[in-house]
Design an enzyme around this catalytic site. Structure first.
Site, PDB file in Angstrom:
ATOM      1  N   HIS A 283      36.133  40.287  43.986  1.00 54.22           N
ATOM      2  CA  HIS A 283      35.594  39.794  45.248  1.00 54.22           C
ATOM      3  C   HIS A 283      36.305  38.533  45.701  1.00 54.22           C
ATOM      4  O   HIS A 283      36.444  38.292  46.898  1.00 54.22           O
ATOM      5  CB  HIS A 283      34.094  39.529  45.111  1.00 54.22           C
ATOM      6  CG  HIS A 283      33.302  40.774  44.874  1.00 54.22           C
ATOM      7  ND1 HIS A 283      31.919  40.773  44.723  1.00 54.22           N
ATOM      8  CD2 HIS A 283      33.677  42.079  44.762  1.00 54.22           C
ATOM      9  CE1 HIS A 283      31.502  42.012  44.532  1.00 54.22           C
ATOM     10  NE2 HIS A 283      32.539  42.817  44.537  1.00 54.22           N
TER      11      HIS A 283
ATOM     12  N   ASP B  99      33.778  41.943  40.195  1.00 54.45           N
ATOM     13  CA  ASP B  99      33.177  40.880  41.008  1.00 54.45           C
ATOM     14  C   ASP B  99      34.232  39.786  41.170  1.00 54.45           C
ATOM     15  O   ASP B  99      35.390  40.086  41.401  1.00 54.45           O
ATOM     16  CB  ASP B  99      31.889  40.372  40.357  1.00 54.45           C
ATOM     17  CG  ASP B  99      30.900  39.797  41.373  1.00 54.45           C
ATOM     18  OD1 ASP B  99      31.321  38.944  42.174  1.00 54.45           O
ATOM     19  OD2 ASP B  99      29.721  40.193  41.377  1.00 54.45           O
TER      20      ASP B  99
END
Length: 531
Positions: free
Chosen positions: A297, A263
């Protein structure tokens, strides 16, 4: 030197006294206990949770000390920290955490996606501690797969409510009654690997981490936090395994870290919606420097949970390789809070997938509403010294109809992307000394914005038939000191709702037309165009 010399004897005595004084002045650090000698199994075959936590309690009662983990594998449930305790993992030491959910009961005070909850204890958990540290060259393995798999099953709503979900409902009944977001998680929230909650003077140095159940390191309501020289490597498909997530923390120093995760790499937060505004604790005084971020991300992200506010953040001397985005500021209606005084400098971004810099107040779309405590804001952002290779755009800025993004300056940036810069609902946006290389579209598309400065910008484009600047309902725009030798039919395409445009001192020997003259109150001066 003669050992019988009085000067030599005195020198040795002074050295001995200095050594004794150094030892006495730090009693907590003088208690150094090998956990293997106290019964912790170094083969990984026997759980040593009780040994470790009993030793922490013993040392803390004596004023503090260090738990030394020699080379080996130590299998354990949650390690519960107390004040003045250091965990020191020697090179070759692995702390492997149990994936038996029962080991992480009873539930404790925590924050989950920035909502205050009672939840499973983290694998290393510190509550209201001072002067604690995790140091060394060893490794923490969270064995998170069982947590990830059960989360996917629980979120699907297929199994009956487990004992853990029933416990969560009982412990959080009041919060669940008013928080629809947490209710939607079906009463199963994975714990972060490391949590410091209401702590002070925290150091995490040198060690490495992998496979957390959820976020890797989550300091919440913590003051004076230093994280340096650590490595976090989580599988790319591991859900929500952020690297470092300081939440409502003050005086945070993150440096010399290597992070590759499933993430966001580093995320700055300060509470979610009403619960975050009620806690009213901003994250402030943050430095992030000399880090490398692979995958993930976002390289460094602020939000989206920032309802307590984020201010005074400096990010410098970092490399982002293969992250979805580089610098990402994200929030939305309902959050409230203010992001302000953000400084970003000397960043290299390579193989970026989307935007190099994204600032958005529209993380999730919703209808416009009157300005209130629910309305987020972002202002006073300075970004400079950026190299970006790859991605959709170098910069994208999205405000709200009822709240502009204000006062953003971007300078000394060189980018190669598919499209150019996009600005919507912004006020006081300055671009200076940039080289923009794009495959399609305009170098700048601005809509519903004002006070835009475009200075000393050169553009390379694969489609010169497109205007370099496209203005829609924009006012107070200044375009100066640009050099554009390529053949460009139209430099600025402004619509009839745009006005107060100044175009001056630009050298454009390949440009046929400066503007399309649809806008109002346009001033041009000292521009060189195609003859």
């Amino acid at each position: 030197m003669n050992p019988n010399n009085p000067y030599s004897r005195m020198k040795k005595l002074m050295y001995l006294l200095a050594l004794i004084a150094f030892t006495l002045q730090s009693p907590a650090q003088s208690v150094w206990t090998n956990v293997k000698d106290r019964g912790a199994d170094p083969t990984g075959n026997k759980k040593c949770t009780k040994v470790l936590n009993d030793l922490i309690t013993e040392l803390s009662a004596k004023g503090g000390g260090t738990l030394f983990f020699p080379a080996g594998t130590f299998f354990t449930g949650p390690i519960i920290m107390k004040s003045n305790i250091t965990l020191w993992l020697d090179a070759g030491a692995i702390v492997k955490f149990s994936d038996d959910f029962d080991d992480y009961l009873p539930m404790v005070q925590s924050r989950w996606e920035d909502v205050r909850v009672k939840n499973f204890a983290s694998q290393v958990y510190a509550y209201k501690c001072e002067n604690i540290a995790i140091r060394g060259r060893g490794h923490f393995d969270g064995q998170g797969k069982k947590w990830w798999d059960y989360m996917r099953t629980a979120f699907s709503g297929q199994p009956p409510q487990s004992k853990w979900q029933e416990t969560f409902k009982k412990e959080n009944a009041e919060m669940l009654a008013k928080n629809a977001y947490i209710r939607a998680k079906n009463n199963f929230l994975r714990p972060p690997m490391i949590t410091t909650y209401e702590c002070k003077n925290v150091l995490i140095e040198g060690v490495s981490f992998s496979n957390p159940p959820f976020w890797t390191i989550m300091p919440a309501f913590t003051d004076n936090l230093t994280i340096t020289g650590i490595t976090i490597e989580n599988p790319s498909n591991s859900p929500n395994t952020d690297g470092i997530d300081p939440s409502s923390c003050r005086n945070v120093h993150i440096s010399n870290c290597h992070i590759t995760v499933g993430d966001d790499c580093i995320v700055i937060k300060s509470g979610r919606d009403e619960d975050g505004r009620e806690a009213a604790r901003p994250t402030e005084n943050i430095t992030i420097t000399n880090c490398t971020m692979l995958r993930g991300h976002g390289g460094v992200v602020i939000g989206s949970e920032m309802s307590g506010g984020v201010k005074r953040v400096a990010i410098t001397n970092c490399v982002f390789e293969g992250t979805d985005r580089g610098i990402r500021v994200k929030t939305m209606r309902g959050r409230g809070g203010v992001i302000e005084d953000l400084l970003v400098s000397n960043i290299v971004m390579n193989n970026i997938i989307n935007e190099g810099v994204l600032i958005t107040l529209r993380y999730q779309n919703s209808a416009p509403e009157p300005v209130s405590e629910r309305t987020p804001a972002c202002h006073n952002v300075r970004i400079s010294g950026i190299i970006q290779r790859g991605g959709t755009r170098p910069v994208a800025i999205y405000g709200l109809e009822e709240m502009d993004v204000n006062d953003v300056s971007i300078s000394d940036m060189e980018s190669i992307t598919k499209m150019g810069i996009l600005v919507e609902n912004a006020n006081g946006i300055s671009f200076h000394d940039m080289k923009v290389n794009i495959q399609d579209g305009s170098a700048l598309e601005a809509k519903d914005s004002k006070k835009i400065s475009w200075d000393k910008i050169s553009v390379t484009t694969s489609h010169p038939e497109n205007p370099l600047l496209k203005l829609t309902n924009c006012s107070d725009v200044i375009v100066t000191n640009c050099y554009q030798p390529e053949n460009i039919p139209l430099f600025i395409n402004e619509d009839e709702k745009s006005g107060n445009i100044i175009v001056a001192n630009n050298i454009l020997p390949g440009t046929t037309a400066l503007l399309n003259n649809k806008g109002t109150n346009i001033i041009t001066s000292n521009n060189i165009l195609k003859k």
